[in-house]
Design a protein around this motif. Structure first.
Motif, mmCIF file in Angstrom:
data_model
loop_
_atom_site.group_PDB
_atom_site.id
_atom_site.type_symbol
_atom_site.label_atom_id
_atom_site.label_comp_id
_atom_site.label_asym_id
_atom_site.label_seq_id
_atom_site.Cartn_x
_atom_site.Cartn_y
_atom_site.Cartn_z
ATOM 1 N N VAL A 146 3.628 8.532 3.318
ATOM 2 C CA VAL A 146 3.858 8.644 1.875
ATOM 3 C C VAL A 146 4.631 9.929 1.571
ATOM 4 O O VAL A 146 5.543 9.936 0.735
ATOM 5 C CB VAL A 146 2.524 8.597 1.116
ATOM 6 C CG1 VAL A 146 2.762 8.723 -0.386
ATOM 7 C CG2 VAL A 146 1.772 7.301 1.427
ATOM 8 N N ALA B 108 0.223 2.931 5.876
ATOM 9 C CA ALA B 108 0.270 3.782 4.683
ATOM 10 C C ALA B 108 -0.448 5.108 4.932
ATOM 11 O O ALA B 108 -1.275 5.546 4.132
ATOM 12 C CB ALA B 108 -0.342 3.051 3.501
ATOM 13 N N ARG C 92 0.834 -1.207 0.000
ATOM 14 C CA ARG C 92 0.000 0.000 0.000
ATOM 15 C C ARG C 92 0.870 1.259 0.000
ATOM 16 O O ARG C 92 0.574 2.237 -0.687
ATOM 17 C CB ARG C 92 -0.930 -0.002 1.216
ATOM 18 C CG ARG C 92 -2.039 -1.040 1.149
ATOM 19 C CD ARG C 92 -3.051 -0.827 2.280
ATOM 20 N NE ARG C 92 -3.992 -1.923 2.360
ATOM 21 C CZ ARG C 92 -3.936 -2.927 3.220
ATOM 22 N NH1 ARG C 92 -2.959 -2.957 4.122
ATOM 23 N NH2 ARG C 92 -4.830 -3.887 3.215
ATOM 24 N N ILE C 93 1.929 1.224 0.797
ATOM 25 C CA ILE C 93 2.845 2.373 0.821
ATOM 26 C C ILE C 93 3.486 2.554 -0.555
ATOM 27 O O ILE C 93 3.584 3.674 -1.067
ATOM 28 C CB ILE C 93 3.910 2.176 1.908
ATOM 29 C CG1 ILE C 93 3.264 2.155 3.296
ATOM 30 C CG2 ILE C 93 4.973 3.269 1.825
ATOM 31 C CD1 ILE C 93 4.210 1.759 4.412
#
Length: 229
Positions: free
Chosen positions: A211, A206, A29-30
């Motif tokens: 991010v 995430a 997801r990250i």
């Protein structure tokens, strides 16, 4: 060997690795979110337990890359294991690890609030634990960063290996919430979830601030590489 990096240089996120499927899913997801923000290819590799390995990922990339250790402290895997796996001839620019960083503290504060924490509630800062002195220094820095944001001085505690254990600080009748200094869910977070506290925040995961941190580390690595060319 250094890489002559460009704005399209791929990013390789390197995590520890776990057989618990929740961990790799969170790393993915990250990576996906970073790909959207940076508009460059983002790959994932692991230093232990599962693949792809660092070497396999670099061979798949087939050229220069920016390598970002997805670790919250500069312990053995960051300072010894990863350089050994990269080797002396890898065409890479290596970032500092994710943590400690202000963005992580801000993400942890959001996770605490989501778990029900409010000003005045006690916070138990809990990291995975390490026997590496430098990693423990990084954890102390991370605890200070979160403490400034939640209005209390935080003493780090640990799930295992180092002391004090988080479990030793629970059960004194004070309304407390655990702030896990963990990037992804897994065994350590499940252990914390069983503690007798008012709540346990989710892992950092995430979060948008994570991010942003990944993007900052990547861009700084490119700038350093260009300056050194």
């Amino acid at each position: 060997m250094r890489t002559t990096a460009t704005v399209t240089t791929p990013l390789l996120l390197v995590a520890h690795g776990t057989r618990n499927p929740c961990g790799p899913r969170e790393i993915d997801r990250i990576a996906q979110a970073a790909r959207q923000v940076l508009d460059v290819p983002v790959h994932v590799a692991y230093v232990d337990v599962i693949g792809p390995t660092v070497g396999e990922a670099l061979r798949a990339i087939g050229g220069p890359a920016v390598v970002l250790p997805a670790f919250l402290a500069a312990g053995y895997h960051v300072r010894t294991d990863l350089p050994a796996q990269l080797g002396p001839d890898a065409e890479v620019a290596v970032c500092p690890p994710l943590g400690p960083a202000p963005e992580l503290a801000e993400a942890m504060l959001d996770r605490l609030r989501d778990a029900g924490w409010r000003r005045g509630d006690r916070v138990l800062f809990s990291a995975a634990g390490s026997s590496d002195a430098r990693a423990l220094d990084d954890v102390r820095t991370a605890a200070r960063l979160l403490g400034r944001r939640c209005g209390q001085r935080l003493r780090p505690s640990y799930v295992t290996t180092a002391r004090p254990l988080t479990a030793e600080l629970c059960g004194d009748g004070v309304r407390a919430f655990v702030a896990p200094y963990l990037l992804a869910p897994g065994l350590f977070h499940r252990t914390l979830a069983e503690l007798p506290v008012a709540g346990v925040a989710e892992p950092i995961g995430a979060h948008p601030r994570v991010v942003e941190l990944v993007a900052r580390r990547y861009r700084n690595a490119l700038e350093r590489d260009v300056d050194a060319a």
